[in-house]
Structures are given as structure tokens and as C-alpha cells.
Design a protein around this motif. Structure first.
Motif, PDB file in Angstrom:
ATOM      1  N   ALA A 157     -36.952  17.851  33.624  1.00  0.00           N
ATOM      2  CA  ALA A 157     -36.707  17.583  32.211  1.00  0.00           C
ATOM      3  C   ALA A 157     -35.568  18.456  31.690  1.00  0.00           C
ATOM      4  O   ALA A 157     -34.726  18.003  30.903  1.00  0.00           O
ATOM      5  CB  ALA A 157     -37.980  17.836  31.404  1.00  0.00           C
ATOM      6  N   ALA A 158     -35.524  19.718  32.146  1.00  0.00           N
ATOM      7  CA  ALA A 158     -34.459  20.622  31.710  1.00  0.00           C
ATOM      8  C   ALA A 158     -33.094  20.138  32.193  1.00  0.00           C
ATOM      9  O   ALA A 158     -32.091  20.233  31.466  1.00  0.00           O
ATOM     10  CB  ALA A 158     -34.739  22.031  32.219  1.00  0.00           C
ATOM     11  N   ARG A 159     -33.048  19.631  33.409  1.00  0.00           N
ATOM     12  CA  ARG A 159     -31.788  19.110  33.942  1.00  0.00           C
ATOM     13  C   ARG A 159     -31.320  17.892  33.151  1.00  0.00           C
ATOM     14  O   ARG A 159     -30.117  17.739  32.864  1.00  0.00           O
ATOM     15  CB  ARG A 159     -31.945  18.762  35.424  1.00  0.00           C
ATOM     16  CG  ARG A 159     -32.108  19.983  36.318  1.00  0.00           C
ATOM     17  CD  ARG A 159     -32.361  19.602  37.763  1.00  0.00           C
ATOM     18  NE  ARG A 159     -31.208  18.968  38.380  1.00  0.00           N
ATOM     19  CZ  ARG A 159     -31.195  18.496  39.632  1.00  0.00           C
ATOM     20  NH1 ARG A 159     -32.286  18.592  40.384  1.00  0.00           N
ATOM     21  NH2 ARG A 159     -30.104  17.950  40.133  1.00  0.00           N
TER      22      ARG A 159
ATOM     23  N   ALA B 207     -38.582   8.500  20.489  1.00  0.00           N
ATOM     24  CA  ALA B 207     -39.799   9.167  20.958  1.00  0.00           C
ATOM     25  C   ALA B 207     -39.838   9.228  22.482  1.00  0.00           C
ATOM     26  O   ALA B 207     -40.272  10.230  23.063  1.00  0.00           O
ATOM     27  CB  ALA B 207     -41.035   8.451  20.421  1.00  0.00           C
ATOM     28  N   LYS B 208     -39.373   8.167  23.147  1.00  0.00           N
ATOM     29  CA  LYS B 208     -39.376   8.169  24.612  1.00  0.00           C
ATOM     30  C   LYS B 208     -38.419   9.230  25.136  1.00  0.00           C
ATOM     31  O   LYS B 208     -38.753   9.969  26.085  1.00  0.00           O
ATOM     32  CB  LYS B 208     -38.990   6.797  25.149  1.00  0.00           C
ATOM     33  CG  LYS B 208     -38.923   6.744  26.676  1.00  0.00           C
ATOM     34  CD  LYS B 208     -38.688   5.339  27.193  1.00  0.00           C
ATOM     35  CE  LYS B 208     -38.594   5.339  28.720  1.00  0.00           C
ATOM     36  NZ  LYS B 208     -38.457   3.975  29.275  1.00  0.00           N
ATOM     37  N   SER B 209     -37.245   9.332  24.548  1.00  0.00           N
ATOM     38  CA  SER B 209     -36.305  10.368  24.972  1.00  0.00           C
ATOM     39  C   SER B 209     -36.929  11.744  24.835  1.00  0.00           C
ATOM     40  O   SER B 209     -36.794  12.595  25.721  1.00  0.00           O
ATOM     41  CB  SER B 209     -35.025  10.294  24.124  1.00  0.00           C
ATOM     42  OG  SER B 209     -34.327   9.094  24.356  1.00  0.00           O
ATOM     43  N   SER B 210     -37.611  11.969  23.711  1.00  0.00           N
ATOM     44  CA  SER B 210     -38.242  13.261  23.462  1.00  0.00           C
ATOM     45  C   SER B 210     -39.343  13.548  24.477  1.00  0.00           C
ATOM     46  O   SER B 210     -39.454  14.666  24.991  1.00  0.00           O
ATOM     47  CB  SER B 210     -38.817  13.295  22.044  1.00  0.00           C
ATOM     48  OG  SER B 210     -39.476  14.514  21.793  1.00  0.00           O
ATOM     49  N   ARG B 211     -40.154  12.525  24.778  1.00  0.00           N
ATOM     50  CA  ARG B 211     -41.256  12.731  25.734  1.00  0.00           C
ATOM     51  C   ARG B 211     -40.720  13.084  27.119  1.00  0.00           C
ATOM     52  O   ARG B 211     -41.255  13.958  27.805  1.00  0.00           O
ATOM     53  CB  ARG B 211     -42.135  11.479  25.810  1.00  0.00           C
ATOM     54  CG  ARG B 211     -42.982  11.223  24.567  1.00  0.00           C
ATOM     55  CD  ARG B 211     -44.074  10.209  24.867  1.00  0.00           C
ATOM     56  NE  ARG B 211     -43.536   8.943  25.336  1.00  0.00           N
ATOM     57  CZ  ARG B 211     -43.186   7.927  24.560  1.00  0.00           C
ATOM     58  NH1 ARG B 211     -43.306   8.041  23.235  1.00  0.00           N
ATOM     59  NH2 ARG B 211     -42.716   6.802  25.061  1.00  0.00           N
ATOM     60  N   ILE B 212     -39.644  12.424  27.535  1.00  0.00           N
ATOM     61  CA  ILE B 212     -39.062  12.707  28.849  1.00  0.00           C
ATOM     62  C   ILE B 212     -38.434  14.098  28.863  1.00  0.00           C
ATOM     63  O   ILE B 212     -38.639  14.883  29.795  1.00  0.00           O
ATOM     64  CB  ILE B 212     -38.007  11.636  29.211  1.00  0.00           C
ATOM     65  CG1 ILE B 212     -38.691  10.287  29.465  1.00  0.00           C
ATOM     66  CG2 ILE B 212     -37.207  12.074  30.443  1.00  0.00           C
ATOM     67  CD1 ILE B 212     -37.722   9.149  29.726  1.00  0.00           C
ATOM     68  N   GLU B 213     -37.695  14.418  27.798  1.00  0.00           N
ATOM     69  CA  GLU B 213     -36.971  15.689  27.750  1.00  0.00           C
ATOM     70  C   GLU B 213     -37.908  16.886  27.639  1.00  0.00           C
ATOM     71  O   GLU B 213     -37.560  17.991  28.051  1.00  0.00           O
ATOM     72  CB  GLU B 213     -36.005  15.674  26.572  1.00  0.00           C
ATOM     73  CG  GLU B 213     -34.962  16.756  26.628  1.00  0.00           C
ATOM     74  CD  GLU B 213     -33.842  16.545  25.634  1.00  0.00           C
ATOM     75  OE1 GLU B 213     -33.792  17.300  24.647  1.00  0.00           O
ATOM     76  OE2 GLU B 213     -33.030  15.609  25.854  1.00  0.00           O
ATOM     77  N   ASN B 214     -39.099  16.659  27.114  1.00  0.00           N
ATOM     78  CA  ASN B 214     -40.073  17.746  26.971  1.00  0.00           C
ATOM     79  C   ASN B 214     -41.139  17.720  28.058  1.00  0.00           C
ATOM     80  O   ASN B 214     -42.154  18.404  27.958  1.00  0.00           O
ATOM     81  CB  ASN B 214     -40.723  17.686  25.595  1.00  0.00           C
ATOM     82  CG  ASN B 214     -39.760  18.075  24.489  1.00  0.00           C
ATOM     83  OD1 ASN B 214     -39.440  19.249  24.323  1.00  0.00           O
ATOM     84  ND2 ASN B 214     -39.269  17.092  23.736  1.00  0.00           N
TER      85      ASN B 214
ATOM     86  N   PRO C 208     -43.346  11.478  32.691  1.00  0.00           N
ATOM     87  CA  PRO C 208     -42.430  11.457  33.844  1.00  0.00           C
ATOM     88  C   PRO C 208     -41.558  10.207  33.795  1.00  0.00           C
ATOM     89  O   PRO C 208     -42.056   9.103  33.560  1.00  0.00           O
ATOM     90  CB  PRO C 208     -43.376  11.431  35.045  1.00  0.00           C
ATOM     91  CG  PRO C 208     -44.642  10.828  34.527  1.00  0.00           C
ATOM     92  CD  PRO C 208     -44.754  11.256  33.097  1.00  0.00           C
ATOM     93  N   PRO C 209     -40.255  10.344  33.986  1.00  0.00           N
ATOM     94  CA  PRO C 209     -39.373   9.177  33.945  1.00  0.00           C
ATOM     95  C   PRO C 209     -39.468   8.361  35.225  1.00  0.00           C
ATOM     96  O   PRO C 209     -39.789   8.890  36.291  1.00  0.00           O
ATOM     97  CB  PRO C 209     -37.984   9.805  33.796  1.00  0.00           C
ATOM     98  CG  PRO C 209     -38.111  11.115  34.511  1.00  0.00           C
ATOM     99  CD  PRO C 209     -39.511  11.594  34.224  1.00  0.00           C
TER     100      PRO C 209
END
Length: 284
Positions: free
Chosen positions: A17-19, A43-50, A54-55
Motif C-alpha cells: 500500500a505504501a508503494r 473510497a476504493k482508492s483510500s481502502r487500497i492505499e491504507n 487488498p488490490p
């Protein structure tokens, strides 16, 4: 999304997620802009980034394309799959039956030199008799609703267990006393299995310790999940719903320290044989 029971998985998810977040920041776009470019919700972008969701492989490709970093997609997908492999539900591992699972793990068993196993529920696979394995796998197939390839799976497990007698392998095995009394199959099956334990104790490569039910638990005060340590590099933990693979050095150390303390609780030699004989006598 399942709740992952070890920080190894969480750390791998967080690193990925950090990458992905770094790619977005390097591209100079907001989470909202990334969502627009990918065609999904903010919201999906936020869930993946945090690291809350899992994407998928498709999500990672879209993310990289939106950030102008298509060249990094393959590496990120590989990292994502590695994190995913740390926690795998049994229904996924056994979706085509249990034979394949035995066969795919054979190379790991063949290259491992030191096995350390703590058995809190059932006899370890490499010490199971065909009758015990057949009864156990039959119960598992019925409970999980997996395809019934028990006969083939038993044959594959027996072949995998040749490492006990062949090659340069050593085995440090700890079995809770209650496992000796947990009937898998009928009395004849259990008698055969317990008799097999008595026989393998004589092997120079095998250290078999039994942890008495009455052992003091001042240092290890609770029953632990069943686990296998492959050399010092990898641990498989068996949960009811999934198999967890532990490779993070910090967690490896925790399990190795727990194994060392459990080793101190166990009895060996004549005392261990006495507990096994006691379990055999209880079958009558």
C-alpha cells in the motif's frame, strides 16, 4: 476480507500500500484524481492505499497506468501475490481435493534439513499411518466439502513422508498428550498409529517428545496452534480456516522461542513411551 492472524501478512500488505501511495504522490495527483482515472470510487482508492482492501492484479495495473508507472506493475503484482500467499484459506488450497496439496509441498519437505513440529490437535503428517491419514482426511473432506480424492491424497502423503527414512533430515517433534487420546478413526486405526509412534522413536533422526497434560504451563500457559518450522526460514501455522506462512524474522523468533519452551515441558524416551502405552491401553 479475512482478518489476518499474523503481522507478517499485515506488514506485507502495508508495504505494498505504501508503494502504491508513493506512486500516486510521485505522479502529483490526489486520491480523487486517481479514482477518476481508474474509474472507481474515491473510497476504493483510500481502502487500497491504507491497506484495508487488498488490490487485484487489475487494480494494480490501473493504478500504475493512472500514475504513469506501467513499468512497475509487474513487480507490484508479484509482491501482492506473495502477500496473498501468506494467508491461504483451506477451501482455496483444497478446491480440487487434497492430493495436489500434498504433492506441491513435497519439494519443501525434501529440501528441509531440520523439521521442528508442535502438534496440538493431530499427529503430524509425516508420522501418520495410512489408516490415520485416511480417517483424518475423510473427516476434513466432509467438513470442508472438498472433492473426495482421499485415497490419492493418502498415497501422496505417504510418499512425502519418505523424508523420515530417506535423505539427511532431522526431526524434533512435540506432541501434546491429548493428541494421543483424540480418536481419529476407530480403535484399530488409533492403535496402529500409536504403535507407529513407538517405532519411529527408535530412529536416530527422530526426537519425539510428549507434553504431559499435567505439565506446568507457567511459561507457556495456553494451547498453541499447530505449526511446523522448516529449517529457520519458514513456518506453516495451521488454523481452522487457513494455512498461514510466517517468514518475518521477528515472528520466526517468537515461534522458535515458544518451541524451545515447549521442548522443556516435554518428556522423552521411557517417559514418553509410557504415555503412548497408556493411550494404547485406554483404547481397550
Amino acid at each position: 476480507m479475512p482478518s489476518f492472524p499474523t503481522s507478517s501478512v499485515q506488514e506485507a500488505r502495508a508495504a505494498l500500500a505504501a508503494r502504491l501511495r508513493e506512486l500516486r504522490l510521485d505522479a502529483g495527483i490526489t486520491g480523487k484524481e486517481l479514482a477518476v482515472r481508474c474509474g472507481w470510487s474515491v473510497a476504493k482508492s483510500s481502502r487500497i492505499e491504507n491497506a484495508h482492501t487488498p488490490p487485484s492484479d487489475k487494480d494494480i495495473r490501473a493504478w500504475c497506468q493512472a500514475c504513469g508507472a506501467e513499468a512497475q506493475a509487474a513487480d507490484l503484482i508479484a509482491a501482492n501475490r506473495q502477500a496473498d500467499s501468506m494467508y491461504v484459506q483451506w477451501k482455496r488450497l483444497q478446491r480440487t481435493g487434497m492430493r495436489q496439496l500434498q504433492e506441491t509441498s513435497t519439494p519443501l519437505y525434501e529440501r528441509t534439513r531440520l523439521f521442528r513440529v508442535y502438534a496440538s490437535h493431530v499427529i503430524p503428517g509425516y508420522l501418520q499411518t495410512p489408516g490415520y491419514a485416511r480417517a483424518l482426511m475423510g473427516t476434513i473432506a466432509g467438513f470442508r466439502g472438498t472433492p473426495d480424492d482421499v485415497s490419492e491424497a493418502v498415497e501422496a502423503r505417504v510418499r512425502r513422508s519418505r523424508v523420515v527414512h530417506e535423505g539427511d533430515h532431522r526431526f524434533a517433534t512435540l506432541v501434546e498428550e491429548n493428541v494421543l487420546h483424540h480418536c481419529v478413526g476407530d480403535a484399530e486405526v488409533m492403535a496402529g498409529q500409536l504403535g507407529h509412534l513407538l517405532a519411529v522413536m527408535a530412529l536416530p533422526s527422530m526426537s519425539l517428545g510428549i507434553i504431559p497434560a499435567a505439565a506446568s504451563r507457567e511459561q507457556i500457559m495456553w494451547p498453541l496452534e499447530q505449526f511446523t518450522v522448516f529449517d529457520d526460514a519458514r513456518i506453516h501455522v495451521e488454523l481452522l480456516a487457513a494455512k498461514v506462512t510466517v517468514t518475518a524474522p521477528g515472528e520466526l523468533d517468537i515461534y522458535l522461542r515458544a518451541f524451545a519452551r515447549l521442548t522443556d515441558l516435554a518428556v522423552y524416551g521411557a517417559d514418553a513411551r509410557a504415555l503412548i502405552l497408556k493411550a494404547i491401553e485406554a483404547l481397550n
